[in-house]
Design an enzyme around this catalytic site. Sequence first.
Site, PDB file in Angstrom:
ATOM      1  N   ALA A  83      26.848  -5.841 -49.955  1.00  0.00           N
ATOM      2  CA  ALA A  83      26.681  -7.264 -50.241  1.00  0.00           C
ATOM      3  C   ALA A  83      25.204  -7.641 -50.175  1.00  0.00           C
ATOM      4  O   ALA A  83      24.416  -7.018 -49.452  1.00  0.00           O
ATOM      5  CB  ALA A  83      27.474  -8.101 -49.242  1.00  0.00           C
ATOM      6  N   GLY A 134      29.848  -2.457 -48.594  1.00  0.00           N
ATOM      7  CA  GLY A 134      30.797  -2.660 -49.678  1.00  0.00           C
ATOM      8  C   GLY A 134      30.683  -1.629 -50.779  1.00  0.00           C
ATOM      9  O   GLY A 134      31.662  -1.347 -51.478  1.00  0.00           O
ATOM     10  N   GLU A 137      32.974   0.913 -49.706  1.00  0.00           N
ATOM     11  CA  GLU A 137      34.344   0.422 -49.861  1.00  0.00           C
ATOM     12  C   GLU A 137      34.819   0.577 -51.299  1.00  0.00           C
ATOM     13  O   GLU A 137      35.980   0.921 -51.548  1.00  0.00           O
ATOM     14  CB  GLU A 137      34.433  -1.030 -49.406  1.00  0.00           C
ATOM     15  CG  GLU A 137      34.211  -1.215 -47.913  1.00  0.00           C
ATOM     16  CD  GLU A 137      34.622  -2.583 -47.414  1.00  0.00           C
ATOM     17  OE1 GLU A 137      35.761  -2.735 -46.959  1.00  0.00           O
ATOM     18  OE2 GLU A 137      33.781  -3.511 -47.500  1.00  0.00           O
ATOM     19  N   GLU A 157      28.235  -2.086 -40.973  1.00  0.00           N
ATOM     20  CA  GLU A 157      28.488  -3.503 -40.686  1.00  0.00           C
ATOM     21  C   GLU A 157      28.323  -3.858 -39.214  1.00  0.00           C
ATOM     22  O   GLU A 157      27.815  -4.941 -38.881  1.00  0.00           O
ATOM     23  CB  GLU A 157      29.886  -3.892 -41.186  1.00  0.00           C
ATOM     24  CG  GLU A 157      29.987  -4.161 -42.677  1.00  0.00           C
ATOM     25  CD  GLU A 157      30.116  -2.901 -43.515  1.00  0.00           C
ATOM     26  OE1 GLU A 157      30.303  -3.024 -44.744  1.00  0.00           O
ATOM     27  OE2 GLU A 157      30.023  -1.778 -42.962  1.00  0.00           O
TER      28      GLU A 157
END
Length: 290
Positions: A83, A134, A137, A157
């Site tokens: 992000a 992300g 992910e 994170e």
Amino acid sequence: MLYLPPPIGRLADYSPPPHSDDIQVVFPREHVMILAFNRPKSLNAMTPTMTEDIKRILDWFDEEPSLWVVILTGQGRLFCAGADLVAWNQRASTGQADSEEELLKGVDGFGSISRRSSSPKPIIAAVNGSAYGGGVEMVLNCDIVIASEEAVFALPEVKRGVTALQGGMPRLARIAGHQLASEMLLLGRTISAQEAATRFGFVNKVVPKNQVLATALEWAREINQNSPDSVQSTKRALILANQKASLEDAVAAHVTSKESRRAQSGENMKEGLTAFVERRKPIWKNPAKL
């Protein structure tokens, strides 16, 4: 910058939906689409605009019968830095952080990819550079992952006071097992592409950086030598295996799925069996729209 092959002949005639310059869409081979993240100066950090663009393009891809495989990659040094934390911090400081409702409403997850389960078409990640947060992910929800030997992966994170909420944690736990997933998630540890392949099990092949896209295209070509009906039915089975609690539930859902019913009644099954009897290569047709 990553060289994206030019479209060949009539492949240039595809008309994907409008999108920003933050992504690139190319059709380099028959039945294949490349979707490249195109914010190299920002390390391809994901923005809401990119997420909307990717969803629009992938929804269109899913409905286009003549496109059978999509390859995801990134321009510049990284595949995706996750992000855009600068924008995230600005939203958080003004009380605009993503709510539970917003997170759950985005059913396709981070970048419209990390929880995407609606598409029966294969997604290949051509990980040209490192992936973080992300970005990992999204990689974890791809069907095949080809990674540069220079790439590293991290879900950091916990080091930033945030959490990987977009599907990466349960998927990594299922792939790697609880203890290895904990190593990445609780320590925020960075792992190499070779570790991702040999220890953690979410990378299929590690190659030199200049061979990543070529390898992904070759694997796409091999997939497309098979019946697209059978391939898409098979991917649905793989998705259901992760969604259903028991083997019998997964089998029942797969047998009655739209993809399996189409495969059983479509022309490609007849063509495949006839070609086998006649000792020739099958000539596959585009699947009927579901």
